[in-house]
Design a protein around this motif. Structure first.
Motif, short mmCIF file in Angstrom:
data_model
loop_
_atom_site.label_atom_id
_atom_site.label_comp_id
_atom_site.label_asym_id
_atom_site.label_seq_id
_atom_site.Cartn_x
_atom_site.Cartn_y
_atom_site.Cartn_z
N PHE A 128 0.85 -1.19 0.00
CA PHE A 128 0.00 0.00 0.00
C PHE A 128 0.88 1.24 0.00
O PHE A 128 1.97 1.25 0.56
N GLN A 129 0.40 2.28 -0.66
CA GLN A 129 1.14 3.54 -0.72
C GLN A 129 0.93 4.26 0.59
O GLN A 129 -0.18 4.30 1.13
N THR A 130 2.02 4.83 1.13
CA THR A 130 1.93 5.46 2.43
C THR A 130 3.03 6.50 2.62
O THR A 130 4.10 6.38 2.04
N ASP A 131 2.73 7.47 3.47
CA ASP A 131 3.73 8.49 3.82
C ASP A 131 4.75 7.97 4.81
O ASP A 131 5.78 8.59 5.02
N ILE A 132 4.48 6.81 5.44
CA ILE A 132 5.44 6.29 6.42
C ILE A 132 6.63 5.62 5.75
O ILE A 132 7.65 5.41 6.40
N ALA A 133 6.52 5.30 4.47
CA ALA A 133 7.65 4.68 3.76
C ALA A 133 8.77 5.69 3.62
O ALA A 133 8.57 6.79 3.10
N ASN A 134 9.95 5.33 4.12
CA ASN A 134 11.16 6.13 3.99
C ASN A 134 11.11 7.49 4.69
O ASN A 134 11.85 8.40 4.33
N ASN A 135 10.24 7.61 5.67
CA ASN A 135 10.16 8.83 6.49
C ASN A 135 10.18 8.45 7.96
O ASN A 135 9.62 7.43 8.35
N GLU A 136 10.80 9.31 8.76
CA GLU A 136 10.83 9.05 10.20
C GLU A 136 9.51 9.50 10.84
O GLU A 136 9.01 10.59 10.55
N ILE A 137 8.98 8.65 11.69
CA ILE A 137 7.75 8.93 12.43
C ILE A 137 8.13 9.03 13.90
O ILE A 137 8.76 8.11 14.45
N LEU A 138 7.77 10.14 14.55
CA LEU A 138 8.09 10.34 15.96
C LEU A 138 7.00 9.72 16.82
O LEU A 138 5.82 9.98 16.62
N ASP A 180 14.01 13.26 27.53
CA ASP A 180 12.95 13.87 28.33
C ASP A 180 12.23 14.92 27.51
O ASP A 180 12.78 16.01 27.30
N PRO A 181 11.07 14.64 26.97
CA PRO A 181 10.31 13.41 27.15
C PRO A 181 10.91 12.27 26.30
O PRO A 181 11.47 12.52 25.23
N LEU A 182 10.72 11.06 26.77
CA LEU A 182 11.23 9.89 26.07
C LEU A 182 10.47 9.71 24.75
O LEU A 182 9.23 9.66 24.75
N ALA A 183 11.21 9.68 23.65
CA ALA A 183 10.59 9.54 22.33
C ALA A 183 11.54 8.80 21.39
O ALA A 183 12.76 8.83 21.57
N TYR A 184 10.94 8.14 20.40
CA TYR A 184 11.70 7.37 19.42
C TYR A 184 11.25 7.75 18.01
O TYR A 184 10.10 8.10 17.79
N LYS A 185 12.19 7.67 17.07
CA LYS A 185 11.87 7.84 15.66
C LYS A 185 11.88 6.47 15.01
O LYS A 185 12.81 5.69 15.21
N VAL A 186 10.84 6.18 14.26
CA VAL A 186 10.68 4.89 13.59
C VAL A 186 10.65 5.14 12.09
O VAL A 186 9.97 6.04 11.61
N LYS A 187 11.39 4.32 11.35
CA LYS A 187 11.45 4.49 9.89
C LYS A 187 11.38 3.14 9.19
O LYS A 187 12.18 2.25 9.48
N PHE A 188 10.40 3.00 8.30
CA PHE A 188 10.36 1.86 7.38
C PHE A 188 11.19 2.25 6.17
O PHE A 188 10.84 3.19 5.45
N VAL A 189 12.28 1.56 5.93
CA VAL A 189 13.06 1.77 4.71
C VAL A 189 12.52 0.77 3.69
O VAL A 189 12.65 -0.44 3.87
N ASP A 207 22.63 -3.88 -2.72
CA ASP A 207 22.23 -2.51 -2.42
C ASP A 207 22.18 -1.60 -3.66
O ASP A 207 21.27 -0.78 -3.79
N GLU A 208 23.15 -1.74 -4.55
CA GLU A 208 23.24 -0.86 -5.71
C GLU A 208 22.08 -1.05 -6.70
O GLU A 208 21.86 -0.20 -7.56
N GLN A 209 21.33 -2.12 -6.57
CA GLN A 209 20.23 -2.39 -7.51
C GLN A 209 18.87 -1.93 -6.99
O GLN A 209 17.87 -2.06 -7.68
N PHE A 210 18.83 -1.36 -5.79
CA PHE A 210 17.57 -0.95 -5.20
C PHE A 210 17.46 0.57 -5.14
O PHE A 210 18.46 1.27 -5.04
N HIS A 211 16.22 1.05 -5.18
CA HIS A 211 15.93 2.47 -5.00
C HIS A 211 14.64 2.62 -4.19
O HIS A 211 13.87 1.66 -4.04
N ALA A 212 14.42 3.80 -3.65
CA ALA A 212 13.28 4.04 -2.76
C ALA A 212 11.95 3.64 -3.41
O ALA A 212 11.73 3.84 -4.60
N PHE A 213 11.08 3.09 -2.59
CA PHE A 213 9.75 2.62 -3.00
C PHE A 213 8.77 3.24 -2.01
O PHE A 213 8.91 3.05 -0.80
N ASN A 214 7.80 4.02 -2.49
CA ASN A 214 6.90 4.73 -1.57
C ASN A 214 5.72 3.87 -1.11
O ASN A 214 4.65 4.38 -0.82
#
Length: 148
Positions: free
Chosen positions: A26-36, A99-108, A122-129
């Motif tokens: 599925f197409q999503t904004d979470i692909a290749n972006n950090e989510i706090l 403080d506050p405790l937080a994490y960044k999550v990223k789906f590559v 690695d050289e044969q792949f490129h970003a997929f949204n």
């Protein structure tokens, strides 16, 4: 009776095959972006990390890097090969504040555009949204576990 030269002028039907890498993702904004993701106030860093690791291991088999003290986790590549494409995904989680405790999550999420590409090439792949459907709801699940 239809003459042979008339047959060449009749419309021809071509049936295209669906791209399985698109129907399986599925197409999503979470692909290749950090989510706090903020952790519930008062929850310890140790408890939050246990929740993170437990949730990640529910979807990914192998943790390539897991450094609890640094607050960094990276999974190995997981993916699927389709008739016309190879898709690979990994998850990276890193602590963004104490403080506050937080994490960044990223789906590559990456694609090669060819079938049978080795996940390590690695050289044969490129970003997929897009993100594979089997990971749908993961961010929501992790957020719920860290905020409750």
């Amino acid at each position: 009776m239809i003459k042979k030269e008339c047959l060449s002028r009749l419309p021809q039907i071509i049936q295209l095959q669906a791209d399985e890498s698109y129907t399986s993702s599925f197409q999503t904004d979470i692909a290749n972006n950090e989510i706090l993701i903020n952790v519930k106030p008062g929850r310890s860093k140790d408890d939050a990390w246990k929740q993170i690791v437990s949730t990640v291991l529910g979807k990914f088999d192998v943790l390539e890097n897991n450094d609890e003290k640094a607050g960094y986790l990276r999974t190995s590549w997981n993916g699927s090969t389709y008739r016309a494409n190879t898709v690979r995904i990994r998850l990276i989680i890193k602590q963004s504040s104490e403080d506050p405790l937080a994490y960044k999550v990223k789906f590559v999420s990456e694609e090669s555009g060819r079938s049978g590409t080795a996940f390590s090439a690695d050289e044969q792949f490129h970003a997929f949204n897009r993100v594979l459907k089997k990971y749908d709801g993961f961010i929501e699940e992790l957020t719920t576990r860290l905020k409750n």
